[in-house]
Write a protein that holds these residues in place. Structure first.
Motif, mmCIF file in Angstrom:
data_model
loop_
_atom_site.group_PDB
_atom_site.id
_atom_site.type_symbol
_atom_site.label_atom_id
_atom_site.label_comp_id
_atom_site.label_asym_id
_atom_site.label_seq_id
_atom_site.Cartn_x
_atom_site.Cartn_y
_atom_site.Cartn_z
ATOM 1 N N ARG A 158 0.402 117.821 96.649
ATOM 2 C CA ARG A 158 1.499 116.953 96.184
ATOM 3 C C ARG A 158 2.752 117.762 95.905
ATOM 4 O O ARG A 158 3.867 117.356 96.274
ATOM 5 C CB ARG A 158 1.066 116.191 94.927
ATOM 6 N N TYR A 159 2.589 118.900 95.259
ATOM 7 C CA TYR A 159 3.726 119.773 94.957
ATOM 8 C C TYR A 159 4.423 120.222 96.244
ATOM 9 O O TYR A 159 5.660 120.210 96.334
ATOM 10 C CB TYR A 159 3.235 120.983 94.169
ATOM 11 N N GLU A 177 -3.394 118.422 93.837
ATOM 12 C CA GLU A 177 -2.213 118.716 93.023
ATOM 13 C C GLU A 177 -1.273 119.663 93.753
ATOM 14 O O GLU A 177 -0.051 119.449 93.786
ATOM 15 C CB GLU A 177 -2.627 119.315 91.685
#
Length: 334
Positions: free
Chosen positions: A185-186, A182
């Motif tokens: 991805r950010y 996560e």
């Protein structure tokens, strides 16, 4: 107006990982401003990794905290009582009032904020110490050149995210290292890095090699430990390292050190260790450029906001263990 000042003190020096039992929450008398002073009600508190080493009774660049002392920290607040006409009631200020709901300031100890620059909490992140740290470490020390490869560890964090975006603005290929899919991805999709490698992945070093085919010219280091050593295996001749943090070691009972000394020597790497508190004269330069980029929408940042001062110890521990996401703040309930 409330009749007391809530404070968070360091109760004892931590033994390894910080626990909530290392802090105490107390009620103190509300301070009253004397001539030239103003009373500030804090709205936001910044939680930062540098606070952890200050809790250890070891020689450092500042005196370590003693049991019973107020935890330090940057704050944004509103003047609610004043004996200085230059700080009238309602003025928003950034200061270093620590983990408490109220504090006294003078004109010399605050930065008056312009509400037109956006939400006041930004003065503790992109338009504050966080941003200035990233700017100094990347621009002044890293000296990135267009086309070079820059690696930023803790890339989804407050400082790392800004540092990497600055390198992108300078035309570099930027590779982040972060914990978990996560956050990676950010870093790529929101912050615009070219790649991000999850240091928790079983094939982390293989992924890092694939993401840095031309090796690494600049390392903005926030983590230390095995992650830093993995990057040193990819370091280029005459690379530059801005050594900003060592968060993987702050709670370690046995220090890891640096095992990649051979790489530092063989590749003639220049390593700069810095603390932004030593460079107050640099702040105006950095803030001017950061403010312009911020207005133009060229810098993105994420805030992780805990609610209420009593949540600060738990939020601090979350940050130190990488459980938070973005700049860790505490919104102080009023």
């Amino acid at each position: 107006m409330t009749a007391h000042n809530t404070q968070v003190l360091m109760k004892r020096h931590p033994a390894g990982m910080v626990t909530e039992e290392d802090f105490s929450i107390v009620q103190a008398a509300l301070p009253r401003p004397e001539a030239g002073q103003a009373l500030v009600r804090n709205l936001y508190l910044s939680l930062d990794p540098y606070m952890r080493p200050r809790m250890d009774p070891l020689r450092s660049y500042v005196e370590p905290l003693k049991p019973g002392e107020l935890m330090p920290g940057g704050t944004v607040g509103e003047v609610i009582e004043s004996n200085d006409p230059e700080l009238p009631r309602g003025t928003l200020v950034a200061a270093s009032l620590g983990w408490q709901t109220h504090g006294l300031v003078t004109k010399a100890t605050v930065r008056v904020l312009d509400p037109g620059l956006g939400h006041s909490s930004a003065a503790l992140s992109v338009l504050g110490m966080t941003g200035v740290t990233a700017h100094y470490g990347m621009i002044k020390l890293g000296q990135p050149k267009a086309g070079e490869t820059v690696v930023v560890t803790a890339a989804s964090g407050a400082v790392g995210g800004i540092a990497g975006q600055i390198a992108k603005l300078k035309g570099c290929r930027v590779v982040g290292i972060a914990g978990g899919p996560e956050k990676c991805r950010y870093v790529v999709e929101e912050l615009g890095f070219d790649a991000c490698v999850d240091y928790r992945a079983a094939d982390f070093e293989a992924q890092l090699a694939a993401a840095t085919p031309n090796y690494v010219d600049v390392l903005f280091e926030n983590v230390g430990g095995p992650v830093m050593d993995a990057v040193l295996k990819r370091i280029n001749d005459h690379a530059r390292i801005a050594l900003c943090g060592n968060i993987s070691q702050y709670n370690a009972k046995e220090p890891y050190g640096i095992k990649g000394m051979r790489e530092l020597l063989m590749h003639r790497v220049t390593t700069y260790a810095f603390v932004i508190a030593d460079h107050r004269d640099y702040w105006p330069t950095a803030l001017a450029e950061l403010s312009a980029w911020h207005r133009e929408g060229k810098l993105r940042f994420k805030e992780d906001v805990a609610q209420g001062l009593t949540s600060a110890p738990a939020a601090f521990i979350r940050m130190l263990t990488g459980a938070n996401f973005g700049k860790q703040l505490v919104h102080l309930a009023t």
